[in-house]
Write a protein that holds these residues in place. Structure first.
Motif, PDB file in Angstrom:
ATOM      1  N   ALA A 164       0.836  -1.209   0.000  1.00 51.70           N
ATOM      2  CA  ALA A 164       0.000   0.000   0.000  1.00 51.70           C
ATOM      3  C   ALA A 164       0.865   1.251   0.000  1.00 51.70           C
ATOM      4  O   ALA A 164       0.573   2.231  -0.698  1.00 51.70           O
ATOM      5  CB  ALA A 164      -0.933  -0.018   1.222  1.00 51.70           C
ATOM      6  N   ARG A 165       1.922   1.253   0.777  1.00 52.69           N
ATOM      7  CA  ARG A 165       2.805   2.422   0.805  1.00 52.69           C
ATOM      8  C   ARG A 165       3.517   2.617  -0.528  1.00 52.69           C
ATOM      9  O   ARG A 165       3.685   3.752  -0.986  1.00 52.69           O
ATOM     10  CB  ARG A 165       3.843   2.246   1.913  1.00 52.69           C
ATOM     11  CG  ARG A 165       3.266   2.449   3.319  1.00 52.69           C
ATOM     12  CD  ARG A 165       4.285   2.141   4.387  1.00 52.69           C
ATOM     13  NE  ARG A 165       3.798   2.495   5.713  1.00 52.69           N
ATOM     14  CZ  ARG A 165       4.404   2.163   6.856  1.00 52.69           C
ATOM     15  NH1 ARG A 165       5.522   1.430   6.818  1.00 52.69           N
ATOM     16  NH2 ARG A 165       3.913   2.531   8.016  1.00 52.69           N
ATOM     17  N   ALA A 168       2.313   1.719  -3.505  1.00 47.75           N
ATOM     18  CA  ALA A 168       1.336   2.225  -4.468  1.00 47.75           C
ATOM     19  C   ALA A 168       1.070   3.697  -4.241  1.00 47.75           C
ATOM     20  O   ALA A 168       0.951   4.479  -5.192  1.00 47.75           O
ATOM     21  CB  ALA A 168       0.037   1.417  -4.347  1.00 47.75           C
ATOM     22  N   LEU A 169       0.973   4.114  -2.982  1.00 47.75           N
ATOM     23  CA  LEU A 169       0.749   5.528  -2.679  1.00 47.75           C
ATOM     24  C   LEU A 169       1.935   6.370  -3.135  1.00 47.75           C
ATOM     25  O   LEU A 169       1.752   7.451  -3.726  1.00 47.75           O
ATOM     26  CB  LEU A 169       0.523   5.701  -1.175  1.00 47.75           C
ATOM     27  CG  LEU A 169       0.350   7.144  -0.681  1.00 47.75           C
ATOM     28  CD1 LEU A 169      -0.857   7.805  -1.358  1.00 47.75           C
ATOM     29  CD2 LEU A 169       0.207   7.184   0.835  1.00 47.75           C
ATOM     30  N   ALA A 181       1.785   6.733  -6.928  1.00 48.35           N
ATOM     31  CA  ALA A 181       0.733   7.655  -7.364  1.00 48.35           C
ATOM     32  C   ALA A 181       1.111   9.105  -7.066  1.00 48.35           C
ATOM     33  O   ALA A 181       0.811  10.005  -7.849  1.00 48.35           O
ATOM     34  CB  ALA A 181      -0.590   7.289  -6.671  1.00 48.35           C
ATOM     35  N   LYS A 201      -8.005   9.047  -6.293  1.00 40.75           N
ATOM     36  CA  LYS A 201      -7.140   7.879  -6.251  1.00 40.75           C
ATOM     37  C   LYS A 201      -6.175   7.943  -5.068  1.00 40.75           C
ATOM     38  O   LYS A 201      -5.957   6.942  -4.361  1.00 40.75           O
ATOM     39  CB  LYS A 201      -6.365   7.783  -7.565  1.00 40.75           C
ATOM     40  CG  LYS A 201      -5.465   6.549  -7.681  1.00 40.75           C
ATOM     41  CD  LYS A 201      -6.293   5.265  -7.676  1.00 40.75           C
ATOM     42  CE  LYS A 201      -5.432   4.043  -7.900  1.00 40.75           C
ATOM     43  NZ  LYS A 201      -6.198   2.793  -7.886  1.00 40.75           N
ATOM     44  N   LEU A 202      -5.584   9.147  -4.844  1.00 47.35           N
ATOM     45  CA  LEU A 202      -4.660   9.307  -3.712  1.00 47.35           C
ATOM     46  C   LEU A 202      -5.360   9.067  -2.386  1.00 47.35           C
ATOM     47  O   LEU A 202      -4.810   8.424  -1.485  1.00 47.35           O
ATOM     48  CB  LEU A 202      -4.031  10.709  -3.738  1.00 47.35           C
ATOM     49  CG  LEU A 202      -3.026  10.980  -4.851  1.00 47.35           C
ATOM     50  CD1 LEU A 202      -2.537  12.423  -4.799  1.00 47.35           C
ATOM     51  CD2 LEU A 202      -1.836  10.028  -4.753  1.00 47.35           C
ATOM     52  N   GLU A 206      -7.939   7.231  -1.910  1.00 49.75           N
ATOM     53  CA  GLU A 206      -8.214   5.793  -1.810  1.00 49.75           C
ATOM     54  C   GLU A 206      -6.958   5.035  -1.371  1.00 49.75           C
ATOM     55  O   GLU A 206      -7.023   4.132  -0.516  1.00 49.75           O
ATOM     56  CB  GLU A 206      -8.704   5.286  -3.171  1.00 49.75           C
ATOM     57  CG  GLU A 206      -9.032   3.779  -3.168  1.00 49.75           C
ATOM     58  CD  GLU A 206      -9.469   3.295  -4.535  1.00 49.75           C
ATOM     59  OE1 GLU A 206      -9.637   2.090  -4.713  1.00 49.75           O
ATOM     60  OE2 GLU A 206      -9.638   4.161  -5.440  1.00 49.75           O
ATOM     61  N   LEU A 207      -5.797   5.427  -1.944  1.00 54.65           N
ATOM     62  CA  LEU A 207      -4.543   4.755  -1.569  1.00 54.65           C
ATOM     63  C   LEU A 207      -4.156   5.063  -0.129  1.00 54.65           C
ATOM     64  O   LEU A 207      -3.635   4.196   0.587  1.00 54.65           O
ATOM     65  CB  LEU A 207      -3.420   5.179  -2.524  1.00 54.65           C
ATOM     66  CG  LEU A 207      -3.576   4.689  -3.973  1.00 54.65           C
ATOM     67  CD1 LEU A 207      -2.484   5.278  -4.863  1.00 54.65           C
ATOM     68  CD2 LEU A 207      -3.535   3.157  -4.023  1.00 54.65           C
ATOM     69  N   ARG A 208      -4.374   6.307   0.319  1.00 60.41           N
ATOM     70  CA  ARG A 208      -4.081   6.644   1.713  1.00 60.41           C
ATOM     71  C   ARG A 208      -4.944   5.829   2.663  1.00 60.41           C
ATOM     72  O   ARG A 208      -4.487   5.381   3.730  1.00 60.41           O
ATOM     73  CB  ARG A 208      -4.293   8.140   1.952  1.00 60.41           C
ATOM     74  CG  ARG A 208      -3.295   9.051   1.236  1.00 60.41           C
ATOM     75  CD  ARG A 208      -3.427  10.479   1.713  1.00 60.41           C
ATOM     76  NE  ARG A 208      -2.556  11.378   0.959  1.00 60.41           N
ATOM     77  CZ  ARG A 208      -2.956  12.153  -0.040  1.00 60.41           C
ATOM     78  NH1 ARG A 208      -4.264  12.131  -0.405  1.00 60.41           N
ATOM     79  NH2 ARG A 208      -2.108  12.936  -0.666  1.00 60.41           N
ATOM     80  N   SER A 239      -6.059   2.932   2.047  1.00 61.75           N
ATOM     81  CA  SER A 239      -5.519   1.568   2.025  1.00 61.75           C
ATOM     82  C   SER A 239      -4.317   1.442   2.949  1.00 61.75           C
ATOM     83  O   SER A 239      -4.148   0.437   3.659  1.00 61.75           O
ATOM     84  CB  SER A 239      -5.129   1.173   0.601  1.00 61.75           C
ATOM     85  OG  SER A 239      -6.260   1.203  -0.261  1.00 61.75           O
TER      86      SER A 239
END
Length: 599
Positions: free
Chosen positions: A225-226, A228-229, A232, A357-358, A360-362, A364
């Motif tokens: 997750a980190r 992917a963030l 992005a 999207k950001l 959503e990733l945060r 996650s």
């Protein structure tokens, strides 16, 4: 007849001689008083001289090496604190920096220059002013050492070279130190083995295995997750958004090109035309073709007019039809506006999509972090509830404690300098003047007394004369019946230390002089010193001090003899006094005789 005459003459002569003899012995009382009275007094005078006058203070003193300093060792020599026995006593004479002053139990005692006394064992990792002082001494002796003030490996290497150069080995860890170090390392290994055994027993239990798997998975999810963030956040737009934005930007550029073509065509169609002229005039025509195939023609204008005649006003051709071109320009502008609005909408949508999207990733990442925390807590609680888990925890604490003890001991383990193996002296080279211990004797207190390598003259002067003295005054010392050496007055009073530290005689003040050279001087010799307290810059008129008389008005005068027993008073101003003479200025000249008394 002749005989009678001769007798008469002889009688007369005899009577006259007797009368003279009697008369010479007979005096009157006045004559006798005059004969016994004192003769008339005469004047005692001295000549006025012109010479340079120098005033000095004279003292007797003894020539010695200066600054006596007793030396004692700061502690044990070698690695043990047992009996300290001198195996080589100090030797009288000169000692330079880095020399071995003496040996104790076969170990050296080095003399180094420094103001901080040796007061502890310098071990690896030690730091302070004494260590920095040691490093400066090592550099002066040619052994490369840093100036960090820390007894680090580089300094230890320099100390090892210093010992080796003199034929000794630097102090290594003792047998007891090595045994302690080995015991601590074994304790660490034992603790590591215990911890591994307890962990193995715990891992074999099924109660914690699922929890460990869950924790590993949660940590892997958090890492993904980190990642992917971070990926992005490093990009401004997604690949799909970038493609859409590129298409919108291309549409805007195409619309601008069509608008420009339509505007150029309209401008060409509406360009002003000129009328026809005389011969030499040519006509041109142009045809513009649109998207529907429609064309428009324009007629050329005359190219010249007679000189001085104004050109006719251009007029548009009556045959030009621009309505279709104007429509095309309007349509092109509308298309450009629509394309730009589409581009703005695409950019806004891309930004909104990126922000979503950001977020959503945060979310996650937060969810994964919470999963890791939950898994860790579950595993920790499971281990705390089990005896096997408790053993693992205790074994880990034991290992940490064993490593800490080993690390602390290792910081000071290695080559060291015992406190008695270095003597720091304020000045080097110096001289060993007195030896207080012999070979074979126990070293308990003072081992020697050192002095400076330069000579000094110590003596005393009367208190009144000491008020004329100031440190730095020029002086001269006389030894061996007339040999003179230049010197300087170094100290007056408490700072002038007499030999052995004895007090100056009552009513006097100690003084200390330093000769400018030492060749030919001998310690212990009695000398006469003269300190210059004043001198005239050039020759001046001088008279004996007895010739100066102070009158009732407070002014100084001298009596000048201008004829035999005849004098006149001359007013003078006095200056420097030295050796019974005084500097004078006034109505005098060299050779005048001044009265110094009566005789």
């Amino acid at each position: 007849m002749r005989k009678m005459l001769a007798g008469i003459v002889a009688g007369v002569v005899a009577v006259a001689g007797a009368g003279w003899a009697v008369g010479s012995r007979l005096r009157s009382p006045a004559d006798e008083a005059a004969r016994r009275a004192a003769p008339a007094a005469s004047l005692v005078t001295a000549a006025v001289e012109r010479r340079k006058l120098v005033s000095t203070v004279v003292l007797s003193g003894t020539l010695e090496y200066g600054s006596p300093l007793p030396i004692s060792l700061a502690g044990a020599v070698g690695g043990t604190a047992g009996t300290q026995r001198a195996t080589r006593a100090p030797r009288k004479g000169r000692i330079a920096e880095g020399a071995v002053l003496m040996e104790v139990n076969g170990r050296p005692v080095f003399a180094l220059r420094g103001s901080v006394p040796m007061h502890r064992t310098i071990v690896p990792g030690a730091e302070g002013d004494d260590v920095e002082q040691l490093q400066r001494a090592l550099r002066r002796l040619g052994h490369a050492a840093p100036a960090t003030g820390v007894f680090d490996p580089a300094t230890i290497a320099a100390v090892t070279r210093l010992y080796a150069k003199k034929g000794y080995q630097a102090q290594q860890p003792t047998l007891a130190d090595r045994q302690t170090y080995d015991t601590l390392r074994k304790a660490v290994r034992t603790a590591e083995e215990s911890l591994a055994t307890e962990k193995q027993a715990l891992d074999r239990g099924r109660d914690v295995l699922p929890l460990k798997v869950r924790l590993d998975n949660a940590r892997a999810d958090l890492k993904s997750a980190r990642a992917a963030l971070a990926a992005a956040q490093s990009r401004e737009f997604t690949p799909a958004d970038e493609t859409a934005l590129a298409a919108a930007e291309s549409a805007v550029r195409a619309a601008r090109e069509r608008l420009l073509e339509a505007e150029q065509a309209l401008a060409a169609a509406t360009k002003p035309q000129s009328g026809t002229a005389s011969s030499g005039t040519t006509a041109t025509s142009a045809t513009a073709t649109g998207t529907t195939g429609t064309s428009a023609a324009a007629t050329a204008t005359p190219s010249s007019t007679p000189a001085g005649t104004p050109s006719p006003e251009p007029k548009p051709s009556a045959s030009t039809d621009t309505s279709l071109l104007e429509l095309r320009v309007a349509n092109a502008r509308a298309d450009l506006t629509a394309a730009e609005e589409a581009l703005d909408r695409a950019r806004e949508q891309a930004r909104e999509a990126r922000d979503a999207k950001l977020e959503e990733l945060r979310k996650s990442v937060r969810t994964a972090r919470e999963a890791v925390t939950t898994a860790e807590q579950a595993l920790r609680q499971a281990r705390q509830l089990s005896p096997a888990r408790l053993k693992v925890a205790n074994a880990g604490k034991d290992l940490a404690a064993a490593k800490e003890l080993l690390a602390e001991y290792a910081r000071t383990y290695g080559v060291s300098i015992p406190p008695g193996e270095v003597v720091f002296l304020p000045k080097l080279p110096a001289r060993v003047r007195k030896v207080s211990v012999k070979a074979g004797q126990n070293v308990e207190a003072e081992v020697a007394t050192v002095t400076g390598s330069a000579f000094a003259v110590t003596g005393s002067v009367e208190t009144a004369e000491s008020e004329l003295l100031r440190p730095g005054m020029a002086a001269a010392i006389e030894v061996d019946a007339g040999t003179t050496y230049p010197a300087r007055l170094a100290a007056v009073g408490e700072k002038a230390r007499l030999p052995g530290g004895e007090a100056a005689p009552e009513g006097s003040v100690p003084v200390l002089l330093t000769p400018s050279g030492g060749r030919g001087l001998r310690a212990g010799a009695a000398v006469t010193a003269r300190v210059t307290v004043g001198a005239t810059d050039a020759p001046v008129l001088v008279v004996p001090v007895a010739a100066v008389i102070t009158s009732a008005d407070g002014k100084a005068r001298v009596r000048v003899e201008y004829a035999t027993d005849r004098t006149r008073d001359v007013e003078v101003r006095t200056g420097l006094t030295a050796d019974g003479n005084v500097e004078v200025t006034g109505a005098l000249k060299e050779g005048d005789r001044v009265v110094i008394g009566n005789a």
